[in-house]
Design a protein around this motif. Structure first.
Motif, short mmCIF file in Angstrom:
data_model
loop_
_atom_site.label_atom_id
_atom_site.label_comp_id
_atom_site.label_asym_id
_atom_site.label_seq_id
_atom_site.Cartn_x
_atom_site.Cartn_y
_atom_site.Cartn_z
N GLY A 13 0.22 -1.22 0.03
CA GLY A 13 0.21 -0.17 0.19
C GLY A 13 1.07 1.02 0.04
N ARG A 14 2.20 0.98 -0.10
CA ARG A 14 3.07 2.51 -0.40
C ARG A 14 3.87 2.03 -0.93
NH1 ARG A 14 8.31 3.91 0.64
NH2 ARG A 14 9.13 1.77 0.91
N HIS A 15 3.52 3.72 -1.73
CA HIS A 15 4.77 4.35 -3.10
C HIS A 15 6.05 4.72 -2.80
CE1 HIS A 15 1.09 4.20 -5.85
NE2 HIS A 15 0.24 4.79 -4.90
N GLY A 16 6.83 3.77 -3.70
CA GLY A 16 8.43 4.02 -3.91
C GLY A 16 9.57 4.09 -4.84
N TYR A 17 10.46 4.56 -4.51
CA TYR A 17 11.16 3.99 -6.18
C TYR A 17 12.66 3.00 -4.69
CZ TYR A 17 13.64 8.39 -4.07
OH TYR A 17 14.33 9.43 -3.04
N GLY A 18 13.40 2.73 -6.08
CA GLY A 18 14.79 1.59 -5.77
C GLY A 18 15.47 1.77 -6.20
N LEU A 19 16.83 1.35 -6.60
CA LEU A 19 17.68 0.29 -6.61
C LEU A 19 17.50 -0.87 -6.78
CD1 LEU A 19 20.04 1.58 -8.77
CD2 LEU A 19 21.34 1.40 -5.96
N VAL A 20 17.77 -1.59 -7.93
CA VAL A 20 17.70 -3.08 -8.59
C VAL A 20 19.12 -3.73 -7.67
CG1 VAL A 20 17.49 -4.72 -9.93
CG2 VAL A 20 16.01 -3.05 -9.74
N VAL A 21 19.14 -4.21 -6.92
CA VAL A 21 21.21 -4.59 -6.80
C VAL A 21 20.90 -6.58 -6.37
CG1 VAL A 21 23.16 -4.51 -5.12
CG2 VAL A 21 20.98 -2.80 -5.57
N ASP A 22 21.41 -6.74 -6.71
CA ASP A 22 21.53 -8.50 -6.87
C ASP A 22 20.13 -9.11 -6.69
OD1 ASP A 22 24.39 -8.62 -6.41
OD2 ASP A 22 24.27 -7.71 -4.34
N GLY A 23 19.16 -8.56 -7.59
CA GLY A 23 18.02 -9.02 -7.56
C GLY A 23 17.01 -8.69 -7.36
N GLY A 24 16.84 -8.16 -5.72
CA GLY A 24 16.38 -7.41 -5.06
C GLY A 24 16.34 -5.98 -5.55
N VAL A 25 15.38 -5.27 -4.73
CA VAL A 25 15.32 -3.50 -4.13
C VAL A 25 15.46 -3.01 -2.61
CG1 VAL A 25 13.64 -1.95 -4.99
CG2 VAL A 25 13.34 -4.09 -5.56
N VAL A 26 16.95 -1.85 -2.91
CA VAL A 26 17.57 -1.64 -2.29
C VAL A 26 15.98 -0.54 -2.22
CG1 VAL A 26 18.88 0.22 -1.40
CG2 VAL A 26 19.45 -1.53 -2.06
N ASP A 27 15.22 -0.16 -1.20
CA ASP A 27 14.07 0.49 -0.86
C ASP A 27 14.71 2.31 -0.73
OD1 ASP A 27 12.39 2.29 -0.90
OD2 ASP A 27 10.90 1.11 0.37
N LEU A 28 15.19 3.31 -1.40
CA LEU A 28 15.77 4.30 -1.37
C LEU A 28 14.35 5.14 -0.82
CD1 LEU A 28 18.29 4.54 -4.94
CD2 LEU A 28 18.42 3.46 -2.24
N SER A 29 13.69 5.07 -1.22
CA SER A 29 12.39 5.91 -1.06
C SER A 29 12.24 6.05 0.90
CB SER A 29 10.91 5.65 -1.28
OG SER A 29 10.49 4.09 -1.42
N VAL A 30 12.86 4.93 1.60
CA VAL A 30 12.85 5.09 2.85
C VAL A 30 13.51 5.79 3.46
CG1 VAL A 30 12.98 3.51 4.78
CG2 VAL A 30 11.37 2.93 3.25
N ARG A 31 15.21 6.09 3.12
CA ARG A 31 16.35 6.04 2.94
C ARG A 31 16.77 7.56 3.26
NH1 ARG A 31 17.14 0.98 1.70
NH2 ARG A 31 18.14 -0.63 3.08
N HIS A 32 15.98 8.12 1.62
CA HIS A 32 15.69 9.34 1.40
C HIS A 32 14.43 9.71 0.88
CE1 HIS A 32 19.98 9.26 0.91
NE2 HIS A 32 19.64 7.40 0.05
N GLY A 33 13.22 9.48 1.14
CA GLY A 33 12.33 10.15 0.61
C GLY A 33 12.01 11.42 1.25
N ALA A 34 12.39 11.95 2.20
CA ALA A 34 11.89 13.39 3.14
C ALA A 34 12.67 14.24 2.12
CB ALA A 34 12.64 13.37 4.31
N THR A 35 14.13 13.73 1.31
CA THR A 35 14.25 14.66 0.09
C THR A 35 14.01 15.12 -0.82
OG1 THR A 35 16.44 15.21 2.16
CG2 THR A 35 16.63 15.84 -0.36
N TRP A 36 13.54 13.52 -1.35
CA TRP A 36 13.41 13.39 -2.79
C TRP A 36 11.96 12.19 -2.46
CZ3 TRP A 36 19.08 11.58 -2.84
CH2 TRP A 36 19.79 13.00 -2.78
N PRO A 37 11.01 12.99 -2.77
CA PRO A 37 10.05 11.83 -2.72
C PRO A 37 9.78 11.20 -3.96
CG PRO A 37 9.32 14.68 -2.81
CD PRO A 37 10.34 14.39 -2.84
N THR A 38 10.38 11.22 -5.03
CA THR A 38 10.31 10.36 -6.37
C THR A 38 11.04 9.96 -7.13
OG1 THR A 38 9.00 11.62 -7.79
CG2 THR A 38 7.58 10.44 -6.22
#
Length: 289
Positions: A13-38
């Motif tokens: 139920g949450r929208h986010g963005y991330g980086l694909v690493v080793d077939g998985g997703v590093v959730d960048l929106s959790v780490r940087h969403g306050a600065t860069w929402p999308t």
């Protein structure tokens, strides 16, 4: 060379963005969403490559199967499409015209697109749903009246598009294609954004569309009537391009409408759009509920 892959997604139920690493997703929106929402704000800040380098060794937060892919730039100010941009595609029109001197352009709305692995939706008003595989460029540096020689310096990232079209609705009026290009979720963009680093990523790459494994469209970007530099320069003549603007750059010959009889997409079909160095965008087809 392997380039970083950025994606937009929803999960639990949450929208986010991330980086694909080793077939998985590093959730960048959790780490940087306050600065860069999308990802649009990441691009505007010019931080794609730096963010990739800072995040490539982080532990992944989820797998690709845990997420629902969304279009990479969720709310672009402009989403501009180029029509008739390959030689064989121009010849399909059989009107005796030579290649046009300027690009044909039209606008699509973000709601007319869906993400990778999501179904394209065939509306009840028409079953003439068609495919068009295309390369997407995302603007990173804004500008107006951009010279062609400087145009590629304004590109932040690359992606793919299935510019799905309701064919009979592009002929509902005398002088436009807007209706047939904007039914909700008839097209797709993704699966991710690849940062643009140099012209070799665009200059002569293969673009291919397959339906149920059968190659329907195949061409190379070096054959485009209007190269990427021209497209950016021309569009920026009449409108100011800003970071996050999306330009869909044209499809090769071989769309379903050009078969005799036409071959329309139907529920259960699988459409893949692939380009060298960018990836493969995959969608099924479903009827609107």
């Amino acid at each position: 060379m392997t380039y970083p892959r950025f994606l937009s997604f929803s999960r639990n139920g949450r929208h986010g963005y991330g980086l694909v690493v080793d077939g998985g997703v590093v959730d960048l929106s959790v780490r940087h969403g306050a600065t860069w929402p999308t990802l649009r704000e990441v691009i505007e800040a010019g931080r794609l490559l730096q963010l990739a380098d800072e995040s490539k060794n982080l532990e992944v937060d989820c797998t690709l199967d845990d997420i629902r892919f969304e279009i990479p730039i969720p709310t672009p100010e402009k989403l501009i499409c180029v029509g008739v941009n390959f030689p064989d595609r121009n010849e399909e029109y059989k009107d005796g015209q030579q290649a046009p001197s300027n690009p044909s352009l039209f606008i699509r709305f973000p709601r007319s697109f869906t993400g990778h692995r999501e179904p394209l939706i065939r509306p009840p008003e028409s079953h003439q749903l068609d495919y068009e595989g295309e390369i997407v460029i995302v603007i990173g540096k804004g500008g107006r009246r951009i010279p062609e020689k400087e145009a590629l310096g304004h590109v932040a990232a690359l992606s793919l598009c299935n510019e799905g079209t309701i064919r009979d609705w592009v002929r509902h009026a005398k002088f436009n294609v807007t209706q047939g290009k904007n039914f909700d979720r008839t097209g797709s963009i993704g699966p991710w954004l690849i940062p643009y680093c140099d012209e070799s990523q665009l200059g002569d790459i293969k673009l291919e569309t397959r339906v149920n494994g059968e190659v329907r469209q195949s061409d190379r970007t070096s054959r485009m009537i209007f190269p990427f530099r021209k497209i950016i320069s021309y569009i920026s003549t009449f409108t100011t391009l800003i970071p996050g603007d999306v330009i869909v750059t044209g499809t090769p010959t071989g769309a379903g409408a050009r078969f005799d009889p036409p071959i329309w997409l139907k529920p259960g079909d699988v459409v893949e759009v692939e380009a060298e160095g960018i990836g493969t965008l995959t969608n099924t087809i479903a009827d609107e509920a």
